[in-house]
Design an enzyme around this catalytic site. Sequence first.
Site, PDB file in Angstrom:
ATOM      1  N   ARG A 198       0.811  -1.212   0.000  1.00  0.00           N
ATOM      2  CA  ARG A 198       0.000   0.000   0.000  1.00  0.00           C
ATOM      3  C   ARG A 198       0.850   1.271   0.000  1.00  0.00           C
ATOM      4  NH1 ARG A 198      -5.223   1.396  -1.039  1.00  0.00           N
ATOM      5  NH2 ARG A 198      -5.672  -0.762  -0.445  1.00  0.00           N
ATOM      6  N   ARG A 218      -5.653  -3.744   4.216  1.00  0.00           N
ATOM      7  CA  ARG A 218      -5.479  -2.577   3.338  1.00  0.00           C
ATOM      8  C   ARG A 218      -3.995  -2.318   3.093  1.00  0.00           C
ATOM      9  NH1 ARG A 218      -4.851   2.960   2.441  1.00  0.00           N
ATOM     10  NH2 ARG A 218      -6.288   3.778   0.895  1.00  0.00           N
ATOM     11  N   CYS A 219      -3.203  -2.428   4.165  1.00  0.00           N
ATOM     12  CA  CYS A 219      -1.760  -2.179   4.024  1.00  0.00           C
ATOM     13  C   CYS A 219      -1.098  -3.152   3.039  1.00  0.00           C
ATOM     14  CB  CYS A 219      -1.054  -2.347   5.357  1.00  0.00           C
ATOM     15  SG  CYS A 219      -1.645  -1.296   6.662  1.00  0.00           S
ATOM     16  N   MET A 220      -1.629  -4.375   2.970  1.00  0.00           N
ATOM     17  CA  MET A 220      -0.969  -5.405   2.152  1.00  0.00           C
ATOM     18  C   MET A 220      -1.428  -5.397   0.693  1.00  0.00           C
ATOM     19  SD  MET A 220      -0.712  -8.716   4.650  1.00  0.00           S
ATOM     20  CE  MET A 220      -2.470  -8.948   4.820  1.00  0.00           C
TER      21      MET A 220
END
Length: 410
Positions: A162, A399-401
Amino acid sequence: MNNGINVNSEIGKLKSVLLHRPGAEVENITPDTMHQLLFDDIPYLKIAQKEHDFFAQTLRDNGAETVYIENLATEVFDASSAVKGEFLDRLLHEAGYRPGRTYDGLTEYLTSMETKDMVDKIYAGVRKNELDIPRTALSDMAGSDAENHFYLNPLPNAYFTRDPQASMGVGMTINKMTFPARQPESLITEYIMANHPRFKDTPIWRDRNHTTRVEGGDELILNKTTVAIGVSERTSSKTIQNLAKELFANPLSTFDTVLAVEIPHNHAMMHLDTVFTMINHDQFTVFPGIMDGAGNINVFILRPGKDGEVEIERMNDLKLALKKVLNLSELDLIECGSGDPIAAPREQWNDGSNTLAIAPGEIVTYDRNYVTIELLKEHGIKVHEILSSELGRGRGGARCMSQPLWREDI
Ligand SMILES: NC(=O)NCCC[C@H](N)C(=O)O
């Protein structure tokens, strides 16, 4: 396959997404280096990979193409040895090497590999004992420098795709990362965006060659005209104002509003998406700890002003500000951990607010945050739970990944 970028919201049906499968870099974290490498623990790689594969499969099962950044980089470097050479030169320069024994040794070592192996090695890091270079410099012998076992440090945060870049409308920002541990990640993006045919003609709203920083976890696309950006540990207010100016002026951009949200500056909440994500047209997850006792938080609405300048309106109520920029009369802010003083910070720490919407009202999130998950279901959200024992040790969730490349318009 969808070419280019089309991300006009956080919630449109996810059709294509950029991932990185965690690799040997995760095993190159030690207790001494983990904080500098932005980890709170050392994940067990084998399980982390299983969990990541489960995440990727969940996305594919729900209609998204999964694109691995390591494969895009391999394709770019395989297509042109000149580009590969230039990239290696930039990588080594940014790591502090200049032509000479170590620079030459590293170049030779990396170019002698198959391209995919070279890319994997760049993520994994190059240990000093891999190269036969006489270690006679003072920095090889003296004090703490000698304890660095790497010529090139590992990039264990790379599975948080992300952050080094952010898809925004039909374009992208390629980000100047805050900490050295993550800076090479966006150099890889720069080479992919400049050279991969898939991204030919993609506008770059802001490149990484800046002194002020921004990371993708702070960049949320609320709709075709509005982005929310965190003023955070990783993203400075200066960057936000400059990016707003660029987005408002560029004829290829559809954005005319930036909502800047000031969040606490600390590792547990390093990006806006660790405390706030959009999950439906009028529903968001939020960690209540970002507000003060009276429920206030600094939010700023940036809009085009006179003579190419940016006009700024200051507010202190997130809900009101969101209603205003999204033109909504009602809004559902769903509290992480149900707002409980123990469950909320525990589940925020484990990325309970870091959900990935794969369609309006449909999200992917870590299974461990069961208090938040129950509440989300009560609010009508469809939840796909993913495994989370090891991946979360790097402090990032679904979401970060993931870096969406293409979402259906809503
Ligand atoms: N968007 C995100 O919040 N990404 C999580 C990044 C975690 C990583 N260990 C970092 O500190 O950069």
